[in-house]
Each structure stands twice: as C-alpha cells, then as structure tokens.
Write an enzyme that holds these catalytic residues in place. Structure first.
Site, PDB file in Angstrom:
ATOM      1  N   ASP A 147       0.883  -1.163   0.000  1.00 14.83           N
ATOM      2  CA  ASP A 147       0.000   0.000   0.000  1.00 14.83           C
ATOM      3  C   ASP A 147       0.926   1.220   0.000  1.00 14.83           C
ATOM      4  O   ASP A 147       2.124   1.115   0.315  1.00 14.83           O
ATOM      5  CB  ASP A 147      -0.846  -0.061   1.282  1.00 14.83           C
ATOM      6  CG  ASP A 147      -1.648   1.198   1.504  1.00 14.83           C
ATOM      7  OD1 ASP A 147      -2.242   1.696   0.544  1.00 14.83           O
ATOM      8  OD2 ASP A 147      -1.640   1.711   2.634  1.00 14.83           O
ATOM      9  N   ASP A 184      -0.131   5.269   0.644  1.00 17.13           N
ATOM     10  CA  ASP A 184      -0.364   6.310   1.673  1.00 17.13           C
ATOM     11  C   ASP A 184      -0.314   5.689   3.068  1.00 17.13           C
ATOM     12  O   ASP A 184      -1.024   4.732   3.338  1.00 17.13           O
ATOM     13  CB  ASP A 184      -1.744   6.958   1.466  1.00 17.13           C
ATOM     14  CG  ASP A 184      -1.792   7.822   0.220  1.00 17.13           C
ATOM     15  OD1 ASP A 184      -2.884   7.996  -0.334  1.00 17.13           O
ATOM     16  OD2 ASP A 184      -0.711   8.281  -0.221  1.00 17.13           O
ATOM     17  N   LYS A 221      -9.339  -1.626  -2.883  1.00 18.86           N
ATOM     18  CA  LYS A 221      -9.245  -2.520  -1.716  1.00 18.86           C
ATOM     19  C   LYS A 221     -10.382  -2.214  -0.754  1.00 18.86           C
ATOM     20  O   LYS A 221     -10.767  -1.057  -0.605  1.00 18.86           O
ATOM     21  CB  LYS A 221      -7.897  -2.274  -1.007  1.00 18.86           C
ATOM     22  CG  LYS A 221      -6.660  -2.557  -1.847  1.00 18.86           C
ATOM     23  CD  LYS A 221      -5.394  -2.043  -1.129  1.00 18.86           C
ATOM     24  CE  LYS A 221      -5.353  -0.517  -1.175  1.00 18.86           C
ATOM     25  NZ  LYS A 221      -4.102   0.028  -0.601  1.00 18.86           N
ATOM     26  N   ASP A 247      -1.662  -0.048   5.964  1.00 20.62           N
ATOM     27  CA  ASP A 247      -1.854   0.672   7.239  1.00 20.62           C
ATOM     28  C   ASP A 247      -3.313   0.712   7.681  1.00 20.62           C
ATOM     29  O   ASP A 247      -3.614   1.228   8.761  1.00 20.62           O
ATOM     30  CB  ASP A 247      -1.322   2.114   7.110  1.00 20.62           C
ATOM     31  CG  ASP A 247      -2.165   2.947   6.144  1.00 20.62           C
ATOM     32  OD1 ASP A 247      -2.731   3.960   6.564  1.00 20.62           O
ATOM     33  OD2 ASP A 247      -2.278   2.546   4.970  1.00 20.62           O
TER      34      ASP A 247
HETATM   35  O1  LIG Z   1      -9.222   8.614   1.073  1.00 22.55           O
HETATM   36  C1  LIG Z   1      -8.584   7.893   0.308  1.00 22.55           C
HETATM   37  O2  LIG Z   1      -8.785   7.815  -0.929  1.00 22.55           O
HETATM   38  C2  LIG Z   1      -7.523   7.005   0.930  1.00 22.55           C
HETATM   39  O3  LIG Z   1      -7.246   7.407   2.239  1.00 22.55           O
HETATM   40  C3  LIG Z   1      -6.203   6.957   0.228  1.00 22.55           C
HETATM   41  O4  LIG Z   1      -6.355   7.060  -1.104  1.00 22.55           O
HETATM   42  C4  LIG Z   1      -5.522   5.667   0.635  1.00 22.55           C
HETATM   43  O5  LIG Z   1      -4.490   5.358  -0.257  1.00 22.55           O
HETATM   44  P1  LIG Z   1      -3.639   4.009   0.047  1.00 22.55           P
HETATM   45  O6  LIG Z   1      -3.403   4.010   1.543  1.00 22.55           O
HETATM   46  O7  LIG Z   1      -4.498   2.855  -0.399  1.00 22.55           O
HETATM   47  O8  LIG Z   1      -2.356   4.181  -0.755  1.00 22.55           O
HETATM   48 MG   LIG Z   2      -2.692   3.385   3.192  1.00 26.27          MG
END
Ligand SMILES: O=C(O)[C@H](O)[C@H](O)COP(=O)(O)O
Ligand SMILES: [Mg+2]
EC number: 3.1.3.41
Length: 300
Positions: free
Chosen positions: A24, A26, A219, A244
C-alpha cells in the site's frame, strides 16, 4: 493474534517466507510528498534479495504513469506496470468488465488520476474542473437528467461541492441504469500522523442522497487482486499484503488468501489493532515498514 516483528530473527523468517510483497502507499511508503523514513532502504533490500515488489493504492488522484514520477521524485523506483491504483482498477472495470458503450459518458467526481486512466482506456468523461465553481438555485434548477451519462464514478476530490453532488444525484436518481461506481471508500486519509476526510466521505454523500450502493473497485474488493494475481501469476501463499488500514489493506490480503503485515505509520494505531471490536487481524505487524531493515544482508 498478530505477531509484532521486533527481532532480526523474526524479520529474516518473515522475509524468507515470501516471494512477493504488495505495498500500500499512503501511510506505508509516504505521507503526501514526504517519504516515511527508511522505506527506501527497505525496498532496495527486498529487491536485492530477489523479491518481487508491487504497489496497490486506493489513492485515485494520480494515474499509474503519474505515480512513477512521484516514486522517482521520492528516490524510489517503480515501473508503471508495478503500480495498481484504484483509478486504473475503475478504468479496467469499465473497459473490460462493463464494456462501457462508446456513445456514453462517465460523470467523474475526482481528480486527474481518474481522468487520465479513463482517457487511456478510451472512455469518454467530463472534466471535473468544469464543475468546481459554486452554484446558486438557478444553476441547480438547470441541472437536468442526461441519458448520455452511463455511469457516475466517485474518487477523492478536494474540490467536492454542491454542484457536483447535485449532478451526481440527478444522473443517478433519474436513471436506475446509470452505474454508481467508487474508486474506493476509505473513510479517512492519513497525512503526517493525522487523518482527514477520505474518499469514503464523498461516496457517502451520494449514497446518502440517492439511497444507492456503489460498486467499490479498490481494496478490500478482490477484483483488483484477481487482476494482479493473474497478471503476475502470483502464488498467494508466498505473497504478503503490507498496509496501514485494517478494513482495506489487511482485509484485502486476508480475503485474498495472502499473509498480511500491518504497519503503524498510517491510520491504525497499536491500540486500535488490539481493540477487539473489529474482526480483522493481520498475521504480522510492525512500527514501520523500515523495521524490515533489521534483516540480515549477508546472503545477498
Ligand atoms: O481517502 C482515500 O482515498 C484514501 O485514504 C487513500 O487514497 C488511501 O491510499 P492508500 O493508503 O491505499 O495508498
Ligand atoms: Mg494506506
């Protein structure tokens, strides 16, 4: 009960157990445009050990191509075909699964990532920026049903507003055949140790006014994983999903028959992990992805 990785022996055994790691982004690799300390060394270490590394993000704001530039800017390397974003998942779904009609258009609430991936899949859509201004009731009354809109696709949109919500509402409420799609429905967005409203906030606003449930393409839904497993012929039993968020990343891995590592640098705290009210438990957890830097490097 999740096992915390805290010793060199445990980290070595964890790494040796897997051929492929799905990361993942973020809250695992970075916050916005800031790398989480040490993760660059972790990716280098795993690649030196011959591990396959893929990136699976629910963040719809950038296309795979744009993400390769973000990786490069942060000193990481990733090719376009190692990156699976929720915008790409949405474009593949519309093109390959729905066979979206060429004479229809998608009404997008979101940012460049969705538009770029729809363009790459030759799917017609609006420009969300055209709707970023405020609106008065005269303008609202001018919003009418449009049979050319075959789908409403919602992603993360920092310029969400009443005009966009009213258009999505009119298109979906007036035409049951108009698809309601969401790139993802993460409730919150991790940013420098804090959280802010995520894509799930935008999706919930349209669910609330239309009473319709969206098909969510990111996901934890398995469509994206099925694409990845097929494309790379992955052995799920030797693949680990690293994330996370429990109800997206870890659920994605558990439901996908993979092992899972939760890192505490994003939206989930150690206290939340041990809170019995949720029923999603990772096999492993660690303070950060950089914990893996403890691994032996002698055998490379
Ligand atoms: O609000 C959102 O779209 C998500 O918090 C964000 O895109 C998560 O990204 P990831 O942790 O799957 O990379
Ligand atoms: Mg994330």
């Amino acid at each position: 009960m999740a096992t915390k990785l805290t010793t060199r022996e445990a980290v070595n055994a964890f790494i040796d157990r897997h051929d492929t790691f799905l990361f993942d982004c973020d809250g695992v690799l970075w916050y916005g445009h800031t790398l989480i300390p040490g993760v660059d060394k972790t990716l280098e270490l795993l690649r030196r050990k011959g591990k396959r590394i893929l990136f699976v993000t629910n963040n719809s704001t950038q296309s795979r191509q744009a993400y390769t530039k973000k990786f490069e800017k942060l000193g990481l390397s990733a090719s376009e075909n190692e990156i699976f974003g929720s915008s790409y998942a949405a474009a593949v779904y519309l093109q390959k699964v729905v066979d979206f009609p060429a004479d229809k258009q998608v009404y997008v609430i979101g940012q460049a990532g969705i538009c770029d991936e729809l363009d790459a899949a030759s799917i017609r859509h609006n420009n969300p920026a055209d709707d970023s201004s405020t609106i008065d009731w005269e303008g609202v009354e001018a919003i009418t049903p449009d049979p050319n809109i075959g789908a409403v696709l919602v992603g993360f949109d920092m310029e969400i507003n009443y005009r966009k919500l009213a258009k999505a509402y009119v298109y979906l409420a007036s035409n049951p055949g108009c698809l309601f799609l969401a790139t993802n429905d993460d409730a919150s967005f991790p940013h420098h140790g804090r959280t802010f409203p995520g894509t799930g906030s935008m999706v919930a606003a349209i669910k609330g006014c239309t009473g319709r449930e969206p098909r969510v393409l990111g996901k934890p839904h398995q469509t994206m994983l099925d694409c990845i497993v097929a494309k790379y012929d992955l052995d799920r039993t030797r693949t680990c999903m690293v994330g996370d968020r429990l109800n997206t990343d870890i659920q994605f891995g558990v439901q996908g028959g993979m092992s899972t590592l939760l890192v505490l640098t994003g939206v989930t705290s150690e206290q939340e992990l041990h809170d019995a009210r949720h029923n999603i438990t990772p096999e492993y957890y660690a303070d950060s992805l950089a914990t893996l830097n403890m691994a032996d490097t002698a055998d490379e």
